[in-house]
Design a protein around this motif. Structure first.
Motif, PDB file in Angstrom:
ATOM      1  N   LEU A   5      -4.092   2.541  -2.040  1.00  0.00           N
ATOM      2  CA  LEU A   5      -2.766   3.095  -1.783  1.00  0.00           C
ATOM      3  C   LEU A   5      -1.745   2.100  -2.328  1.00  0.00           C
ATOM      4  O   LEU A   5      -1.714   0.940  -1.912  1.00  0.00           O
ATOM      5  CB  LEU A   5      -2.573   3.309  -0.274  1.00  0.00           C
ATOM      6  N   GLU A   6      -0.941   2.594  -3.240  1.00  0.00           N
ATOM      7  CA  GLU A   6       0.054   1.747  -3.917  1.00  0.00           C
ATOM      8  C   GLU A   6       0.818   0.868  -2.922  1.00  0.00           C
ATOM      9  O   GLU A   6       1.429   1.360  -1.972  1.00  0.00           O
ATOM     10  CB  GLU A   6       1.017   2.678  -4.671  1.00  0.00           C
ATOM     11  N   GLY A   7       0.776  -0.421  -3.148  1.00  0.00           N
ATOM     12  CA  GLY A   7       1.529  -1.342  -2.304  1.00  0.00           C
ATOM     13  C   GLY A   7       0.776  -1.804  -1.062  1.00  0.00           C
ATOM     14  O   GLY A   7       1.192  -2.743  -0.391  1.00  0.00           O
ATOM     15  N   PHE A   8      -0.333  -1.137  -0.740  1.00  0.00           N
ATOM     16  CA  PHE A   8      -1.060  -1.495   0.481  1.00  0.00           C
ATOM     17  C   PHE A   8      -2.535  -1.776   0.249  1.00  0.00           C
ATOM     18  O   PHE A   8      -3.249  -2.195   1.150  1.00  0.00           O
ATOM     19  CB  PHE A   8      -0.920  -0.378   1.526  1.00  0.00           C
ATOM     20  N   GLY A   9      -3.011  -1.488  -0.949  1.00  0.00           N
ATOM     21  CA  GLY A   9      -4.413  -1.732  -1.260  1.00  0.00           C
ATOM     22  C   GLY A   9      -5.337  -0.756  -0.555  1.00  0.00           C
ATOM     23  O   GLY A   9      -4.923   0.299  -0.072  1.00  0.00           O
ATOM     24  N   VAL A  10      -6.613  -1.150  -0.463  1.00  0.00           N
ATOM     25  CA  VAL A  10      -7.645  -0.327   0.169  1.00  0.00           C
ATOM     26  C   VAL A  10      -7.649  -0.609   1.668  1.00  0.00           C
ATOM     27  O   VAL A  10      -7.320  -1.710   2.099  1.00  0.00           O
ATOM     28  CB  VAL A  10      -9.015  -0.667  -0.450  1.00  0.00           C
ATOM     29  N   GLY A  11      -7.991   0.413   2.451  1.00  0.00           N
ATOM     30  CA  GLY A  11      -8.263   0.156   3.868  1.00  0.00           C
ATOM     31  C   GLY A  11      -7.067   0.259   4.790  1.00  0.00           C
ATOM     32  O   GLY A  11      -7.207   0.067   5.996  1.00  0.00           O
ATOM     33  N   ALA A  12      -5.874   0.565   4.230  1.00  0.00           N
ATOM     34  CA  ALA A  12      -4.694   0.678   5.103  1.00  0.00           C
ATOM     35  C   ALA A  12      -4.866   1.865   6.055  1.00  0.00           C
ATOM     36  O   ALA A  12      -5.609   2.810   5.773  1.00  0.00           O
ATOM     37  CB  ALA A  12      -3.442   0.858   4.251  1.00  0.00           C
ATOM     38  N   PHE A  13      -4.185   1.798   7.194  1.00  0.00           N
ATOM     39  CA  PHE A  13      -4.288   2.858   8.204  1.00  0.00           C
ATOM     40  C   PHE A  13      -3.034   3.724   8.166  1.00  0.00           C
ATOM     41  O   PHE A  13      -1.919   3.204   8.054  1.00  0.00           O
ATOM     42  CB  PHE A  13      -4.469   2.245   9.588  1.00  0.00           C
ATOM     43  N   LEU A  14      -3.233   5.041   8.270  1.00  0.00           N
ATOM     44  CA  LEU A  14      -2.116   5.987   8.184  1.00  0.00           C
ATOM     45  C   LEU A  14      -1.940   6.725   9.508  1.00  0.00           C
ATOM     46  O   LEU A  14      -2.919   7.111  10.145  1.00  0.00           O
ATOM     47  CB  LEU A  14      -2.397   7.039   7.108  1.00  0.00           C
ATOM     48  N   VAL A  15      -0.687   6.913   9.876  1.00  0.00           N
ATOM     49  CA  VAL A  15      -0.369   7.690  11.077  1.00  0.00           C
ATOM     50  C   VAL A  15       0.786   8.626  10.718  1.00  0.00           C
ATOM     51  O   VAL A  15       1.770   8.168  10.120  1.00  0.00           O
ATOM     52  CB  VAL A  15       0.077   6.752  12.233  1.00  0.00           C
ATOM     53  N   PRO A  16       0.699   9.917  11.008  1.00  0.00           N
ATOM     54  CA  PRO A  16       1.824  10.812  10.730  1.00  0.00           C
ATOM     55  C   PRO A  16       3.069  10.307  11.456  1.00  0.00           C
ATOM     56  O   PRO A  16       2.996   9.941  12.636  1.00  0.00           O
ATOM     57  CB  PRO A  16       1.373  12.154  11.304  1.00  0.00           C
ATOM     58  N   ALA A  17       4.186  10.297  10.756  1.00  0.00           N
ATOM     59  CA  ALA A  17       5.394   9.695  11.340  1.00  0.00           C
ATOM     60  C   ALA A  17       6.009  10.597  12.413  1.00  0.00           C
ATOM     61  O   ALA A  17       6.516  10.118  13.421  1.00  0.00           O
ATOM     62  CB  ALA A  17       6.416   9.416  10.244  1.00  0.00           C
TER      63      ALA A  17
END
Ligand SMILES: [Zn+2]
Length: 758
Positions: free
Chosen positions: A512-524
């Motif tokens: 993910l651009e700017g965060f690399g692999v493995g970042a965690f996502l949460v709907p805002a």
């Protein structure tokens, strides 16, 4: 098993203590119910439940004694510090401590005051009793010494009271005394925890060492016959001022040993004097070794037997040490102060290999994990290390650092401890044939921070720090998805909190651009409040994106079974995972009820292996820690790999190349590190197996520690992963949770769990 037992006992304690009325007003005098304690091994044995009552009696009938509760064990039992001094000293403790402050801040002045007879002081002697719960004699010998000093008026007692303050940590490990175990209720060997300080028992004792700067530190163990009294065999850690230590420690040990010989049937041995190797004082994991960095003459004492005679031997040894200290108080104390003076004046700085300063950056450019950097600063402060902060940008060794950068100047009283915590360690493989325990613990490398050793003088405007500043947690004002960067242990804690709340959390498996692999996502949407709170609580700089064009794995709270020593369970629980220990039998019967098995052992029983194979091929996850777990994965056919392993005591810090695209090593620096203990590595990577980390292909891959046959491992993969049926497996040839120490690698185990979670 020990852990299970501890928990059962704890619940018994809680139930019973509620039922028993409080007999005394003061909180610590509470009488405790009998804790289902093991039967007494000898007549003078004192049950833990009798200790508070015994101390109360002495405190109320002797004017030489003060008792404090200094904290609680892992299972919640009180630890007691008994302060023994002559009655006139009681009111002067503050003055003694003021003098001890002078000795740290201005040791030269302290020396002058002593020489002119202007100093009012007694020297503190610290007795640390029964840190190993099943080495019971220490507590009983310490109680006997306490009674002697509290009530008797012999010449010996007078001499000790006149010249010393005796500080007794009467039962350093209540959980272990109650359950008759070496460890505390968590399963930790507290006498391996002093550079990690993961347990309350060790932290409490560190606080007391920092508070008193004892001149003598005696750690009471068993059982070695003839009685073993340190000082130790080589190698001696170069961060000690060893010449000053041995000048008195050997004579003091002989005084202790002779007292044992005169008063008991036992003989004694001093490793330093009588052996060439095998009982070293190198790592700062042991209590007395740790105390030496605070200026103490530290000794481990191993009494010959678990018996009345074993209590006798300890008793006569510690009384003799106190007498020796009383008789040599001026000279010994002078040399203790000399340690601080050497520190402040940078005596022999270059020869000792100490840098001018260590820099701990906190800016993004220079620091991979600012949260962890703050944690290390707090750890240093807790350990009485002086820390400064730059008011303005400055340049050191040609590198520019912004304001806010932490600086550990090495001209300070406890520079030896500062160096032990912050250095790069040493490769001592060829200094000695074998070591008693670990030989590498490098905190920056294993705790996952950047630090810089500055070798030349530099100009910077510095102010004192008494508390680390943690990054201010932030969330973006606008985003479709919040992004928690996967770059610190706190990110994992936050994710587990979100999963506990049943909120949707995804893990990015691509880049993910700017965060690399493995970042965690949460709907805002609807989550800004909880995310704002978590950002603050965990000092996280949470990002945001408006759309996602990479693959995302949906996470849920994994149900984790561990089949490991205490450390994996402790570490994972601290990161917020739900963890249960399974015995081998439970694995056979119940592993299907779990999502992921975290395993440390190589079980060869075919039924166990079948159960594990069925579990993984049916969609379960396997996370293997250490060489044995690789043998298990290979032998079970979970991964198509061949492997090799080092000797059982080979250990230290290695340099590795991490694959930043692998989920397990997501956001770890490409040039990274690992900690090994009985190292494992992969000799053949078969079909479907990928590599997350490889030992660098250079003879200097081994940074610090003891490992002679390491050439075989050079350039080999050390963390690999792959599919097996519907499930996944990851194996570490390193020890990423070893004794809860290498904090910087904990996140990789969490990543491995999320990777294998279906
Ligand atoms: Zn022991």
């Amino acid at each position: 098993m020990k852990k299970r037992l501890g928990l059962i006992l704890l619940s018994v304690v809680l139930t019973l203590s509620l039922a028993v009325p409080t007999a005394f007003a003061a909180p610590y005098w509470k009488t405790s119910a009998d804790y289902n304690e093991t039967s007494a091994p000898y007549d003078s044995f004192t049950y833990y439940s009798e200790i508070a009552e015994t101390l109360r009696e002495i405190d109320t009938t002797s004017n030489r004694v003060q008792v404090e509760v200094i904290g609680q064990s892992a299972a919640g039992h009180d630890l007691f510090l008994v302060i023994v001094s002559d009655p006139s000293a009681g009111g002067r403790l503050g003055r003694y401590q003021a003098f001890r402050n002078t000795m740290l801040k201005d040791p030269e002045k302290a020396h002058e005051m002593m020489e002119k007879g202007n100093a009012d002081f007694k020297v503190p002697i610290f007795i640390n009793a029964s840190i190993h719960g099943n080495e019971q004699t220490g507590t009983d010998a310490a109680l006997r010494m306490l009674k002697t000093l509290a009530y008797e008026d012999t010449e010996e007692v007078q001499k000790i009271l006149e010249n010393t303050i005796v500080l007794i940590n009467i039962c350093q490990n209540p959980d272990g005394r109650i359950a008759n175990t070496r460890s505390n209720s968590v399963g930790t060997d507290v006498n391996r925890d002093f550079i990690t300080q993961s347990q309350p028992e060790s932290r409490i004792t560190v606080e007391q060492i920092v508070r008193w700067n004892p001149m003598i530190f005696l750690d009471l163990h068993g059982f070695v016959n003839p009685m073993l009294i340190e000082p130790c065999t080589p190698p001696h850690n170069p961060n000690y001022e060893y010449d000053l230590y041995i000048k008195w420690a050997l004579d003091q040990a002989e005084a202790m040993g002779e007292a044992v010989r005169e008063n008991t049937p036992y003989n004694y041995q001093i490793p330093y004097r009588d052996s060439s190797a095998g009982w070293d004082d190198y790592p700062p994991i042991f209590t007395p070794m740790y105390s030496m960095y605070h200026g103490a003459y530290g000794h481990t004492l191993e009494t010959p037997s678990r018996s009345e005679g074993g209590v006798d031997a300890h008793y006569h040894a510690i009384m003799a040490a106190a007498t020796f200290a009383a008789e040599n108080k001026m000279e010994m104390f002078h040399d203790q102060i000399e340690i601080y003076k050497r520190g402040i004046t940078s005596y022999f700085q270059d020869e000792k290999g100490f840098p001018e300063a260590y820099i701990i950056p906190v800016d993004k450019e220079n620091q991979m994990d600012p949260v962890q950097a703050a944690r290390v600063v707090d750890f240093l402060l807790f350990n009485d290390i002086e820390i400064k902060e730059a008011r303005r940008p400055f340049t050191a060794d040609g590198v520019e650092y912004p304001a806010g950068t932490y600086v550990v100047m090495m001209n300070q009283p406890k520079r030896g401890l500062a160096n032990t915590i912050l250095w790069e360690g040493e490769d001592i493989s060829y200094d000695i044939s074998s070591m008693y325990d670990i030989s590498g613990w490098n905190i920056p490398e294993t705790w996952g921070i950047n630090r810089v050793a500055v070798t030349s003088e530099f100009d910077a405007q510095l102010t004192d720090v008494d508390k680390a500043g943690y990054p201010k947690g932030t969330i973006p004002a606008q985003a479709e998805y919040y992004v928690i960067p996967n770059n610190t242990n706190n990110a994992i804690k936050a994710v587990n909190r979100l999963l506990d709340l049943d909120l949707p959390v995804g893990m990015v498996t691509g880049e993910l651009e700017g965060f690399g692999v493995g970042a965690f996502l949460v709907p805002a949407k609807g989550n800004n409040q909880i995310m704002g709170a978590l950002a603050k609580e965990y000092s996280l700089e949470i990002g945001g994106v408006s759309e996602i064009d990479v693959e995302v794995k949906e996470l849920r709270k994994p149900k984790i079974a561990v089949h490991t020593p205490w450390d994996a369970e402790f570490v994972l629980e601290n990161m917020g995972f739900d963890v249960e220990y399974l015995s081998e039998t439970s694995i056979r019967n119940n592993i299907q009820d779990y999502d992921v098995l975290v395993n440390y052992y190589n079980r060869t029983n075919p039924t166990t292996r079948n159960a594990v194979r069925d579990f993984v091929s049916g969609g379960g996850g396997y996370v293997g820690l250490g060489a044995n777990s690789i043998a298990m994965a290979s032998g079970t056919g979970l991964l198509d790999i061949s492997y090799n392993s080092g000797g059982s005591n080979d250990n230290g810090i290695i340099r590795v190349i991490n694959d930043p695209d692998a989920l397990v090593t997501a956001n770890y620096p490409v040039e990274g590190f690992g900690f090994v203990y009985r190292p494992g590595w992969i000799t053949h990577v078969g079909e479907g197996v990928s590599i997350a980390a490889t030992i660098i292909d250079s003879t200097d891959f081994f940074m610090a520690g003891h490992w002679r046959t390491r050439k075989d491992a050079q350039g080999s993969p050390v963390i690999v992963y792959g599919d097996h049926g519907d499930g996944k497996a990851v194996v570490f040839g390193t020890e990423p949770v070893f004794r809860a120490h290498p904090e910087g690698f904990f996140r990789s185990v969490a990543n491995a769990i999320f990777y294998t979670l279906n």
